[in-house]
Structure formats: C-alpha cells, structure tokens
Design a protein around this motif. Sequence first.
Motif, mmCIF file in Angstrom:
data_model
loop_
_atom_site.group_PDB
_atom_site.id
_atom_site.type_symbol
_atom_site.label_atom_id
_atom_site.label_comp_id
_atom_site.label_asym_id
_atom_site.label_seq_id
_atom_site.Cartn_x
_atom_site.Cartn_y
_atom_site.Cartn_z
ATOM 1 N N ALA A 19 42.848 44.421 50.794
ATOM 2 C CA ALA A 19 42.796 42.984 50.489
ATOM 3 C C ALA A 19 42.676 42.741 48.983
ATOM 4 O O ALA A 19 43.389 41.897 48.428
ATOM 5 N N ILE A 20 41.805 43.485 48.306
ATOM 6 C CA ILE A 20 41.633 43.283 46.867
ATOM 7 C C ILE A 20 42.875 43.736 46.106
ATOM 8 O O ILE A 20 43.326 43.054 45.183
ATOM 9 N N LEU B 147 34.891 41.004 49.465
ATOM 10 C CA LEU B 147 33.907 42.037 49.779
ATOM 11 C C LEU B 147 32.820 41.512 50.708
ATOM 12 O O LEU B 147 32.491 42.149 51.718
ATOM 13 N N ILE B 148 32.281 40.336 50.413
ATOM 14 C CA ILE B 148 31.206 39.779 51.236
ATOM 15 C C ILE B 148 31.734 39.357 52.608
ATOM 16 O O ILE B 148 31.060 39.556 53.627
ATOM 17 N N SER B 149 32.949 38.821 52.654
ATOM 18 C CA SER B 149 33.535 38.428 53.943
ATOM 19 C C SER B 149 33.775 39.644 54.825
ATOM 20 O O SER B 149 33.483 39.614 56.030
ATOM 21 N N CYS B 150 34.307 40.699 54.253
ATOM 22 C CA CYS B 150 34.542 41.919 55.038
ATOM 23 C C CYS B 150 33.226 42.558 55.471
ATOM 24 O O CYS B 150 33.119 43.065 56.586
ATOM 25 N N ALA B 151 32.217 42.516 54.594
ATOM 26 C CA ALA B 151 30.906 43.058 54.968
ATOM 27 C C ALA B 151 30.324 42.276 56.140
ATOM 28 O O ALA B 151 29.773 42.863 57.073
ATOM 29 N N TYR C 74 43.786 35.883 34.818
ATOM 30 C CA TYR C 74 43.715 36.922 35.849
ATOM 31 C C TYR C 74 42.276 37.426 35.998
ATOM 32 O O TYR C 74 41.761 37.549 37.106
ATOM 33 N N THR C 75 41.621 37.675 34.870
ATOM 34 C CA THR C 75 40.242 38.175 34.902
ATOM 35 C C THR C 75 39.307 37.150 35.543
ATOM 36 O O THR C 75 38.445 37.506 36.343
ATOM 37 N N LEU C 76 39.481 35.879 35.188
ATOM 38 C CA LEU C 76 38.608 34.838 35.738
ATOM 39 C C LEU C 76 38.811 34.619 37.234
ATOM 40 O O LEU C 76 37.881 34.248 37.938
ATOM 41 N N LEU C 77 40.024 34.832 37.729
ATOM 42 C CA LEU C 77 40.300 34.608 39.144
ATOM 43 C C LEU C 77 40.046 35.843 40.012
ATOM 44 O O LEU C 77 39.660 35.718 41.174
ATOM 45 N N HIS C 78 40.266 37.026 39.460
ATOM 46 C CA HIS C 78 40.202 38.241 40.269
ATOM 47 C C HIS C 78 38.779 38.599 40.693
ATOM 48 O O HIS C 78 38.547 38.971 41.848
ATOM 49 N N TYR C 79 37.798 38.497 39.782
ATOM 50 C CA TYR C 79 36.427 38.900 40.128
ATOM 51 C C TYR C 79 35.810 38.047 41.232
ATOM 52 O O TYR C 79 35.300 38.589 42.212
ATOM 53 N N PRO C 80 35.822 36.712 41.122
ATOM 54 C CA PRO C 80 35.215 35.930 42.204
ATOM 55 C C PRO C 80 35.933 36.116 43.538
ATOM 56 O O PRO C 80 35.300 36.178 44.595
ATOM 57 N N ALA C 81 37.261 36.233 43.496
ATOM 58 C CA ALA C 81 37.999 36.452 44.736
ATOM 59 C C ALA C 81 37.645 37.800 45.340
ATOM 60 O O ALA C 81 37.504 37.930 46.568
#
Length: 152
Positions: free
Chosen positions: A27-28, A132-136, A120-127
């Motif tokens: 996903a990432i 990660l939290i959704s999959c966890a 890209y940096t601003l959008l990639h980290y929060p997504a």
Amino acid sequence: MGTVSYYETDYSWVWEIAGFIGAVVLAIAGFGWLLRRILGVERKKWFSPSSNFVNGFHEKVNNYFRWGNLALYVVTLAVFGFQKGALYFMVLTILIGGIQELFNAYMEKKHANNPNAYKYTLLHYPASMVILISCAGAFFPEMIDAFIKQLS
C-alpha cells in the motif's frame, strides 16, 4: 497429560504478521509510486546520501534527528518500561518522524531542483501513517484495544 507438544503449537500469528507487513509495504509503495507519478518527482535511492539530502546542513540536521530519536527511545523505555513505554514509543515515533519530515520538506522547498519534491514529502508521510495504523487495526484489532486501555 495436558501438555502441548511442539507440533501442536498454533503458529497462525506468523501469517497475520506476514499479511500485515505485505499489505503495508504494497500500500505504501503503491501510494508512493502514484504520488511520484502525479507530481513528477524522481524516486530517491534508499541508502544514498547524495539523493536524499539537498545540502550538507540538511544531512547534519537529519543525523541529529536520528540520534536524538534513538536517545529519546532509550530514555522512554528506561523510564516507563516495556509495558507502558510501548504507547509512548509509538507516539514519539510518529511525532518526531513528522517533525523530521516537515524539516525535510522545508529544505526541499528552499533548495531542491524539483519544485514538487516538498509536496511529495508533505503528502507521503501522513498517508503512510494512516495506512500503517489502518492496517494495524485491521490485522490486529486487539492491539488497538490494548492502546485504548493504556490511555485510560
């Protein structure tokens, strides 16, 4: 006799962890690929400082973030222990990672050749954190319950 032998042990948790890691990585990576394609940003090499930093100051401050983060982890686990410290460890990881990515975006906005690199940096980290939290939560719902119990 009531004992469980080696061959009767339940190892289904291994498949849950493998599925979680696979889902998060796919996903990432998929989201990163799509975002790079939309913004026209080149992929950075993983372990190459020449492509990950825009100048020497950027590299130096990023190293301070890494070592400071490690020191905070050690102090957190020493003070709170492994039971209560796990929640603080996760919160520290997300907060310090977010601050580090904000600094990276600032440096990319000021010094990078591509004007879309900071977006890209601003959008990639929060997504990535949402993925990660959704999959966890999907693969390990009992983990969410444990964290909520620690908060109360």
